[in-house]
Design an enzyme around this catalytic site. Structure first.
Site, PDB file in Angstrom:
ATOM      1  N   HIS A 152     -13.077   2.726   8.769  1.00 24.00           N
ATOM      2  CA  HIS A 152     -12.337   1.579   8.220  1.00 24.00           C
ATOM      3  C   HIS A 152     -12.911   1.193   6.861  1.00 24.00           C
ATOM      4  O   HIS A 152     -13.262   0.034   6.611  1.00 24.00           O
ATOM      5  CB  HIS A 152     -12.383   0.405   9.200  1.00 24.00           C
ATOM      6  N   GLN A 153     -12.939   2.184   5.987  1.00 25.26           N
ATOM      7  CA  GLN A 153     -13.627   2.064   4.703  1.00 25.26           C
ATOM      8  C   GLN A 153     -12.642   1.922   3.556  1.00 25.26           C
ATOM      9  O   GLN A 153     -13.041   1.644   2.417  1.00 25.26           O
ATOM     10  CB  GLN A 153     -14.464   3.356   4.540  1.00 25.26           C
ATOM     11  N   ALA A 154     -11.351   2.117   3.836  1.00 25.13           N
ATOM     12  CA  ALA A 154     -10.377   2.241   2.744  1.00 25.13           C
ATOM     13  C   ALA A 154     -10.346   1.014   1.830  1.00 25.13           C
ATOM     14  O   ALA A 154     -10.100   1.130   0.640  1.00 25.13           O
ATOM     15  CB  ALA A 154      -8.985   2.503   3.326  1.00 25.13           C
ATOM     16  N   PHE A 155     -10.630  -0.158   2.404  1.00 24.70           N
ATOM     17  CA  PHE A 155     -10.557  -1.387   1.586  1.00 24.70           C
ATOM     18  C   PHE A 155     -11.771  -1.566   0.691  1.00 24.70           C
ATOM     19  O   PHE A 155     -11.755  -2.416  -0.206  1.00 24.70           O
ATOM     20  CB  PHE A 155     -10.471  -2.618   2.513  1.00 24.70           C
TER      21      PHE A 155
ATOM     22  N   ILE B  57       0.844  -1.207   0.000  1.00 30.48           N
ATOM     23  CA  ILE B  57       0.000   0.000   0.000  1.00 30.48           C
ATOM     24  C   ILE B  57       0.874   1.251   0.000  1.00 30.48           C
ATOM     25  O   ILE B  57       0.630   2.188  -0.764  1.00 30.48           O
ATOM     26  CB  ILE B  57      -0.957  -0.011   1.218  1.00 30.48           C
TER      27      ILE B  57
ATOM     28  N   ASP C 175      -8.869   6.690   8.997  1.00 28.23           N
ATOM     29  CA  ASP C 175      -9.800   5.632   8.573  1.00 28.23           C
ATOM     30  C   ASP C 175      -9.866   4.546   9.641  1.00 28.23           C
ATOM     31  O   ASP C 175     -10.665   3.625   9.532  1.00 28.23           O
ATOM     32  CB  ASP C 175      -9.322   5.031   7.244  1.00 28.23           C
TER      33      ASP C 175
ATOM     34  N   GLU D 167     -11.804   1.326  17.796  1.00 33.12           N
ATOM     35  CA  GLU D 167     -12.864   1.287  16.788  1.00 33.12           C
ATOM     36  C   GLU D 167     -13.758   0.052  16.869  1.00 33.12           C
ATOM     37  O   GLU D 167     -14.884   0.054  16.365  1.00 33.12           O
ATOM     38  CB  GLU D 167     -12.252   1.338  15.379  1.00 33.12           C
TER      39      GLU D 167
ATOM     40  N   THR E 158      -4.474   5.262   7.563  1.00 34.32           N
ATOM     41  CA  THR E 158      -5.413   4.278   6.996  1.00 34.32           C
ATOM     42  C   THR E 158      -4.889   2.871   7.282  1.00 34.32           C
ATOM     43  O   THR E 158      -5.261   1.926   6.604  1.00 34.32           O
ATOM     44  CB  THR E 158      -5.594   4.466   5.474  1.00 34.32           C
ATOM     45  N   SER E 159      -4.016   2.757   8.299  1.00 36.47           N
ATOM     46  CA  SER E 159      -3.413   1.448   8.570  1.00 36.47           C
ATOM     47  C   SER E 159      -4.090   0.767   9.769  1.00 36.47           C
ATOM     48  O   SER E 159      -4.984  -0.058   9.573  1.00 36.47           O
ATOM     49  CB  SER E 159      -1.912   1.592   8.779  1.00 36.47           C
ATOM     50  N   ARG E 160      -3.696   1.104  10.967  1.00 39.64           N
ATOM     51  CA  ARG E 160      -4.347   0.565  12.166  1.00 39.64           C
ATOM     52  C   ARG E 160      -4.391   1.661  13.222  1.00 39.64           C
ATOM     53  O   ARG E 160      -3.403   2.412  13.395  1.00 39.64           O
ATOM     54  CB  ARG E 160      -3.569  -0.641  12.724  1.00 39.64           C
TER      55      ARG E 160
HETATM   56  P1  NAD Z   1       2.838  -4.881   3.656  1.00 39.18           P
HETATM   57  O1  NAD Z   1       3.157  -6.029   4.536  1.00 39.18           O
HETATM   58  O2  NAD Z   1       2.918  -5.053   2.180  1.00 39.18           O
HETATM   59  O3  NAD Z   1       3.724  -3.609   4.055  1.00 39.18           O
HETATM   60  C1  NAD Z   1       3.978  -3.240   5.385  1.00 39.18           C
HETATM   61  C2  NAD Z   1       5.328  -2.552   5.412  1.00 39.18           C
HETATM   62  O4  NAD Z   1       5.555  -2.084   6.746  1.00 39.18           O
HETATM   63  C3  NAD Z   1       6.491  -3.484   5.048  1.00 39.18           C
HETATM   64  O5  NAD Z   1       7.311  -2.897   4.064  1.00 39.18           O
HETATM   65  C4  NAD Z   1       7.229  -3.665   6.363  1.00 39.18           C
HETATM   66  O6  NAD Z   1       8.622  -3.835   6.195  1.00 39.18           O
HETATM   67  C5  NAD Z   1       6.912  -2.341   7.050  1.00 39.18           C
HETATM   68  N1  NAD Z   1       7.150  -2.394   8.483  1.00 39.18           N
HETATM   69  C6  NAD Z   1       7.055  -3.461   9.325  1.00 39.18           C
HETATM   70  N2  NAD Z   1       7.401  -3.101  10.578  1.00 39.18           N
HETATM   71  C7  NAD Z   1       7.710  -1.788  10.524  1.00 39.18           C
HETATM   72  C8  NAD Z   1       8.149  -0.858  11.492  1.00 39.18           C
HETATM   73  N3  NAD Z   1       8.343  -1.208  12.777  1.00 39.18           N
HETATM   74  N4  NAD Z   1       8.385   0.407  11.097  1.00 39.18           N
HETATM   75  C9  NAD Z   1       8.214   0.773   9.798  1.00 39.18           C
HETATM   76  N5  NAD Z   1       7.806  -0.062   8.829  1.00 39.18           N
HETATM   77  C10 NAD Z   1       7.554  -1.338   9.192  1.00 39.18           C
HETATM   78  O7  NAD Z   1       1.357  -4.435   4.077  1.00 39.18           O
HETATM   79  P2  NAD Z   1       0.327  -3.571   3.222  1.00 39.18           P
HETATM   80  O8  NAD Z   1      -0.517  -4.492   2.398  1.00 39.18           O
HETATM   81  O9  NAD Z   1       1.024  -2.444   2.566  1.00 39.18           O
HETATM   82  O10 NAD Z   1      -0.617  -3.020   4.382  1.00 39.18           O
HETATM   83  C11 NAD Z   1      -0.129  -2.088   5.332  1.00 39.18           C
HETATM   84  C12 NAD Z   1      -1.130  -1.971   6.461  1.00 39.18           C
HETATM   85  O11 NAD Z   1      -2.343  -1.397   5.979  1.00 39.18           O
HETATM   86  C13 NAD Z   1      -1.576  -3.317   7.057  1.00 39.18           C
HETATM   87  O12 NAD Z   1      -0.695  -3.742   8.077  1.00 39.18           O
HETATM   88  C14 NAD Z   1      -2.942  -3.021   7.601  1.00 39.18           C
HETATM   89  O13 NAD Z   1      -2.810  -2.686   8.967  1.00 39.18           O
HETATM   90  C15 NAD Z   1      -3.390  -1.782   6.825  1.00 39.18           C
HETATM   91  N6  NAD Z   1      -4.607  -2.005   6.014  1.00 39.18           N
HETATM   92  C16 NAD Z   1      -5.670  -1.181   6.207  1.00 39.18           C
HETATM   93  C17 NAD Z   1      -6.818  -1.341   5.434  1.00 39.18           C
HETATM   94  C18 NAD Z   1      -8.018  -0.439   5.582  1.00 39.18           C
HETATM   95  O14 NAD Z   1      -9.110  -0.748   5.074  1.00 39.18           O
HETATM   96  N7  NAD Z   1      -7.907   0.701   6.248  1.00 39.18           N
HETATM   97  C19 NAD Z   1      -6.857  -2.359   4.478  1.00 39.18           C
HETATM   98  C20 NAD Z   1      -5.736  -3.165   4.303  1.00 39.18           C
HETATM   99  C21 NAD Z   1      -4.605  -2.995   5.071  1.00 39.18           C
END
Ligand code: NAD
Length: 344
Positions: free
Chosen positions: A295-298, A154, A258, A263, A232-234
């Protein structure tokens, strides 16, 4: 095979029905979330399918194991809601590692543009025939510096989008990706440098013990005045109290969220007729420079279809071959140990 499907929403069913029928997976849809009180519903099923706000703690895992449920198919990428250590030897955990990084990265940019061009305000004004522009002044993204934390699937799509806008990218990742740093428009820097030099900061790393409250009072202190924070991560990557304080002191110029640490009892549900008990969230939402989506991004058609297809294929692979390439192992989150039989 019969799978108990928890936290079902109307938008889940069409694609899960389609792929379930195609590959012979029968779902029993439960609207309730999976937790200690509801795990019993999985009795008699071959597996369970869960989402981001289901609780898969030690008690739930023990209950599932006792009922003979061998597999948990997560229909999401993140697995911070699963006690992976406790699952080891008890429950096989499958996930969908990627379904559409574009969905999440594009939503992140949608939030950013909405916020800084005041679209959320303009939309409401013009519906009331208020065509005044006062208070709607934004700023150009072109030439601004965006800090991207986490350059996985992402994060990299988001970087591409930002580059299309003519932005400079400062990236931080615990495991930098080879070839991404071009020494010019995209540079890997330390987290400290990223905080100190970014106009906008976007979080795309997973939630782990290490990244819990990555953005706290100390981190915000290092930021530029007026920084825009995108998450938009966690939710728990950000200390929401510290963010609120940063907004009040005007250190934080805007925030687009997001996800939110607390939540799980709120997001995805219609709470419009209820009094919100969470004062921090209520205060954040009341701020003119905060945008919250639940939590709508997906949530795109492409992502929903990919999620259903991969979840079904994971289950079929697991039950037919006894293994699945998307199985998680707490020892590094890799399927390698499970594939080589070391895991169970
Ligand atoms: P990914 O595994 O492809 O990428 C995660 C990146 O974070 C990797 O490059 C990893 O090396 C890096 N990372 C790990 N530990 C770290 C740290 N301590 N400091 C900095 N970087 C670190 O995952 P992705 O598919 O890109 O997804 C990223 C995040 O997005 C997921 O973990 C999830 O929490 C979130 N997400 C949110 C939604 C949503 O609807 N809002 C949907 C999907 C995923």
């Amino acid at each position: 095979m019969k799978i108990a499907f928890f936290d079902t929403k109307p938008y889940d069913k069409p694609s899960f029905d389609l792929y379930g029928e195609k590959y012979g997976v029968e779902w029993k849809y439960f609207e309730t979330k999976l937790n200690e009180d509801t795990a019993e519903l999985a009795n008699g099923f071959d597996g369970v399918c869960a989402f981001v706000n289901d609780t898969v703690n030690a008690a739930v895992i023990d209950r599932l194991e006792a009922m003979g449920v061998r597999v948990l198919a997560l229909r999401c990428a993140g697995f911070n809601n699963v006690d992976m250590k406790h699952a080891y030897g008890r429950l096989h955990v499958l996930r969908v590692p990627a379904y559409s990084p574009y969905a999440v990265a594009e939503h992140t940019m949608a939030l950013l543009l909405t916020s800084i061009r005041r679209i959320h305000k303009a939309y409401i004004r013009s519906r009331d025939f208020n065509f005044s522009l006062s208070g709607l002044t934004g700023f150009d993204l072109h030439g601004k510096t965006v800090g991207v934390v986490g350059t996985g699937r992402i994060g990299r799509v988001f970087i591409d989008i930002c580059r299309g806008f003519g932005m400079k990218v400062l990236a931080y990742d615990k495991f930098p990706v080879e070839g991404l740093d071009n020494g010019d428009t995209v540079r890997y820097v330390s987290m400290r440098e990223l905080l100190e030099n970014s106009d906008i900061i976007s979080l795309h790393c997973p939630l782990t013990d290490e990244t819990h409250h990555l953005i706290n009072a100390e981190a915000l202190e290092r930021c530029r005045r007026g920084v825009v924070l995108l998450n938009t991560s966690r939710g728990a990557l950000v200390d929401a109290e510290a963010l609120l304080a940063g907004i009040k002191t005007r250190k934080v110029g805007a925030a687009c969220l997001d996800v939110y640490e607390e939540e799980s009892d709120l997001f995805f549900e219609d709470n419009s007729g209820h009094i919100l008990e969470d004062d921090t969230l209520a205060r954040l939402i009341s701020m003119p420079n905060v945008i919250v989506t639940s939590h709508q991004a997906f949530l795109t058609e492409e992502a929903l279809s990919n999620i259903a297809e991969t979840t079904v294929k994971n289950l079929v692979s697991f039950f037919q071959n006894g293994q699945c390439e998307n199985e998680l192992c707490y020892r590094g989150g890799s399927a390698e140990d499970c594939r080589s039989g070391k895991c169970f």
